[in-house]
Write an enzyme that holds these catalytic residues in place. Structure first.
Site, PDB file in Angstrom:
ATOM      1  N   HIS A  55      15.642   8.068   5.668  1.00  0.00           N
ATOM      2  CA  HIS A  55      14.939   7.465   6.829  1.00  0.00           C
ATOM      3  C   HIS A  55      16.175   6.766   7.770  1.00  0.00           C
ATOM      4  O   HIS A  55      15.835   6.495   8.962  1.00  0.00           O
ATOM      5  CB  HIS A  55      13.840   6.537   6.516  1.00  0.00           C
TER       6      HIS A  55
ATOM      7  N   ASP B 128      -3.949   5.178  10.778  1.00  0.00           N
ATOM      8  CA  ASP B 128      -4.239   4.682   9.277  1.00  0.00           C
ATOM      9  C   ASP B 128      -5.193   6.045   8.521  1.00  0.00           C
ATOM     10  O   ASP B 128      -5.019   5.951   7.398  1.00  0.00           O
ATOM     11  CB  ASP B 128      -4.641   3.459   9.269  1.00  0.00           C
TER      12      ASP B 128
ATOM     13  N   TYR C  65       4.270  14.964   5.870  1.00  0.00           N
ATOM     14  CA  TYR C  65       5.485  15.014   4.737  1.00  0.00           C
ATOM     15  C   TYR C  65       5.702  16.450   4.318  1.00  0.00           C
ATOM     16  O   TYR C  65       6.689  17.060   4.549  1.00  0.00           O
ATOM     17  CB  TYR C  65       5.297  14.135   3.505  1.00  0.00           C
TER      18      TYR C  65
ATOM     19  N   GLU D 254      10.838   1.862   5.226  1.00  0.00           N
ATOM     20  CA  GLU D 254      12.129   1.908   5.594  1.00  0.00           C
ATOM     21  C   GLU D 254      12.689   1.098   6.386  1.00  0.00           C
ATOM     22  O   GLU D 254      13.475   1.273   7.586  1.00  0.00           O
ATOM     23  CB  GLU D 254      12.221   3.540   6.104  1.00  0.00           C
TER      24      GLU D 254
ATOM     25  N   PRO E 168       0.770  -1.360   0.010  1.00  0.00           N
ATOM     26  CA  PRO E 168       0.083  -0.092   0.061  1.00  0.00           C
ATOM     27  C   PRO E 168       0.808   1.200  -0.208  1.00  0.00           C
ATOM     28  O   PRO E 168      -0.017   2.180   0.037  1.00  0.00           O
ATOM     29  CB  PRO E 168      -0.773  -0.016   1.310  1.00  0.00           C
ATOM     30  N   TYR E 169       2.235   1.202   0.127  1.00  0.00           N
ATOM     31  CA  TYR E 169       2.980   2.347   0.318  1.00  0.00           C
ATOM     32  C   TYR E 169       3.895   2.525  -0.847  1.00  0.00           C
ATOM     33  O   TYR E 169       4.473   1.649  -1.421  1.00  0.00           O
ATOM     34  CB  TYR E 169       3.620   2.465   1.773  1.00  0.00           C
ATOM     35  N   GLY E 170       4.517   3.558  -1.005  1.00  0.00           N
ATOM     36  CA  GLY E 170       5.451   3.753  -2.024  1.00  0.00           C
ATOM     37  C   GLY E 170       6.808   3.150  -1.631  1.00  0.00           C
ATOM     38  O   GLY E 170       7.346   2.388  -2.355  1.00  0.00           O
TER      39      GLY E 170
ATOM     40  N   HIS F 108      14.335   8.863  -0.536  1.00  0.00           N
ATOM     41  CA  HIS F 108      13.492   9.207   0.801  1.00  0.00           C
ATOM     42  C   HIS F 108      13.763   8.049   1.677  1.00  0.00           C
ATOM     43  O   HIS F 108      13.876   8.413   2.681  1.00  0.00           O
ATOM     44  CB  HIS F 108      12.032   9.070   0.342  1.00  0.00           C
ATOM     45  N   GLU F 109      13.679   6.825   1.109  1.00  0.00           N
ATOM     46  CA  GLU F 109      13.667   5.760   2.259  1.00  0.00           C
ATOM     47  C   GLU F 109      15.343   5.565   2.863  1.00  0.00           C
ATOM     48  O   GLU F 109      15.522   5.252   3.932  1.00  0.00           O
ATOM     49  CB  GLU F 109      13.592   4.407   1.600  1.00  0.00           C
TER      50      GLU F 109
ATOM     51  N   GLU G 181       8.664  12.361   8.865  1.00  0.00           N
ATOM     52  CA  GLU G 181       8.682  12.374   7.584  1.00  0.00           C
ATOM     53  C   GLU G 181       9.094  13.815   6.955  1.00  0.00           C
ATOM     54  O   GLU G 181       9.625  13.858   5.797  1.00  0.00           O
ATOM     55  CB  GLU G 181       6.855  12.192   7.189  1.00  0.00           C
TER      56      GLU G 181
END
Length: 442
Positions: free
Chosen positions: A130, A206, A214, A102, A97-99, A126-127, A149
């Protein structure tokens, strides 16, 4: 696993099985514990990086993410040593469900990043970021999620600036501001979940999740960078912040106290910041940072041409309009149109004739294009939008597509029917949230 691989050996009790060992010497919060089992292959893409995927995607993934080591080195230069040892990437099934996620030593990513031209690799930056902001310095509760974020987006864009130029960093930053505008338009500018520091009393994190922590978080840091002396000065603060709070979980007040102590010679400037509005007011931030618009200008100009075009002007558009534009700029062009009132149907039909967006598989471009079509009530786009909403389950794409389809009277019933047919194969968080969006959450 979210740890370093520590060898494998036959199971002494059953030689048909293997025992895999892992070690994680860095203390981590429990949400970063991850385990994966699957028919996976790996390719080495750097001195400390393997990419893992099912065999059908492993070579494509190795090409797409080959910039990982350059990003890691840049991040170390900006934020300090990488303490985790290995940095591997795992491409998950499309329902993820996420890009990205991390997990230490093993970032999980969505296959929707496989654009074929490395243009969506900012998610990898991005990851990687993190590894410092989030995994070393962690928000104490999800009410302070922006600490994870906002700083990570800031570091991600600093990496992009080093690798691709400062104008690119500003271009990505301005794209983030528009993303924030889009989220706040969807959520409502009085909605308390658009506060930077939110109250999650009796609220499922959630359900409250959005781009606000972000992009509003990034906007605050970008604004402070400009206020306090520029990028070189502010990265000194970020590095010191990571060193001070590494291996700890903190809240916003800890961050603010450290900011004041680090910039003790600039307290008069910091005191002019409207902290209450930044942290505790809903809607857009109280101040908009300054952006270099060099790379955005072509996107703005083309979007304005389409917005202002009359029927008689449609012949003036041609495929040459896009000749000099990167895929990042195409994303921005479409994002700008999505902030406006829907275009007339004749305009999106002409856009397809001259630009052939239906043939583009880059997920970020395709997602925005299909949203544009549905909002302009183009019935021919309904099956394409439903296909994208169900072929993958990244919530960034699936939720808005389903919401738009539900908002169009010609596709509402089909959207609900399609969701109910696919619900069982969706990730539980995606299923729960799309169910709420489509009023099927009983």
């Amino acid at each position: 696993m979210s740890a370093n691989r520590d060898g494998e050996a036959p199971d002494p009790e059953d030689s048909a099985h293997k025992v895999y060992r892992f070690s994680q010497n860095v203390p981590i919060p429990c949400y970063l514990f991850a385990l994966v089992v699957g028919a996976l292959e790996s390719r080495k893409i750097g001195p400390r990086t393997l990419v893992w995927a099912e065999k059908e995607l492993v070579d494509k993934s190795a090409y797409e993410f080959s910039e990982a080591e350059a990003m890691l080195k840049t991040a170390e230069d900006l934020a300090g040593p990488y303490v985790w040892g290995q940095y591997d990437l795992l491409v998950l099934p499309p329902s993820f469900p996420y890009g990205g996620m991390e997990n230490p030593c093993l970032t999980f990513v969505t296959p929707t990043l496989l654009a074929g031209d490395r243009s969506l690799s900012n998610v990898i930056a991005h990851e990687i970021s993190h590894s410092w902001t989030g995994n070393l310095v962690t928000n104490k509760t999800w009410e302070h999620f922006w600490l994870n974020e906002g700083h990570t987006v800031y570091l991600e864009r600093r990496i992009g600036g080093r690798l691709f130029g400062e104008q690119f960093r500003h271009f990505q930053a301005l794209g983030g501001w528009r993303e924030l505008q889009n989220s706040i338009n969807t959520l409502g500018d009085k909605n308390p979940v658009t506060n930077l520091v939110i109250n999650l009393d009796e609220v499922d994190p959630d359900v409250a999740y959005s781009s606000v922590p972000y992009e509003k978080g990034f906007a605050l840091l970008f604004y402070l960078e400009q206020l306090l002396g520029g990028p070189d000065v502010f990265i000194g603060f970020l590095k010191a912040y990571v060193q001070t709070f590494a291996y700890k979980s903190i809240v916003t007040e800890d961050w603010k106290k450290f900011l004041y102590s680090y910039f003790k010679d600039k307290v008069d400037i910091l005191d002019k910041v409207d902290w209450n509005s930044w942290f505790h007011a809903p809607g857009m931030p109280p101040v908009k940072p300054t952006y270099d618009t060099t790379l955005s200008n072509a996107c703005i100009a083309l979007s304005q041409r389409w917005i202002q075009a009359k029927e008689s002007d449609l012949g003036s558009f041609s495929s040459a309009d896009l000749k000099e534009m990167s895929s990042h700029q195409l994303i921005e062009f479409l994002a700008l149109l999505l902030l406006e009132e829907p275009l007339p149907l004749s305009h999106v039909q002409r856009m397809q004739e001259v630009y052939n967006f239906n043939a583009i598989n880059n997920s970020e471009i395709r997602f925005r294009w299909l949203r544009l079509c549905i909002r302009s009530k183009w019935e021919a786009a309904i099956p394409l939008a439903l296909k994208m909403a169900t072929d993958q389950g990244r919530m960034k794409f699936t939720r808005p597509l389903f919401r738009d389809l539900y908002g169009f009277d010609k596709s509402r019933d089909l959207a609900v029917k399609t969701f109910l047919e696919h619900r069982a194969s969706m990730h539980p968080v995606t299923s729960m949230l799309v169910g709420k969006d489509l009023k099927q959450d009983q």
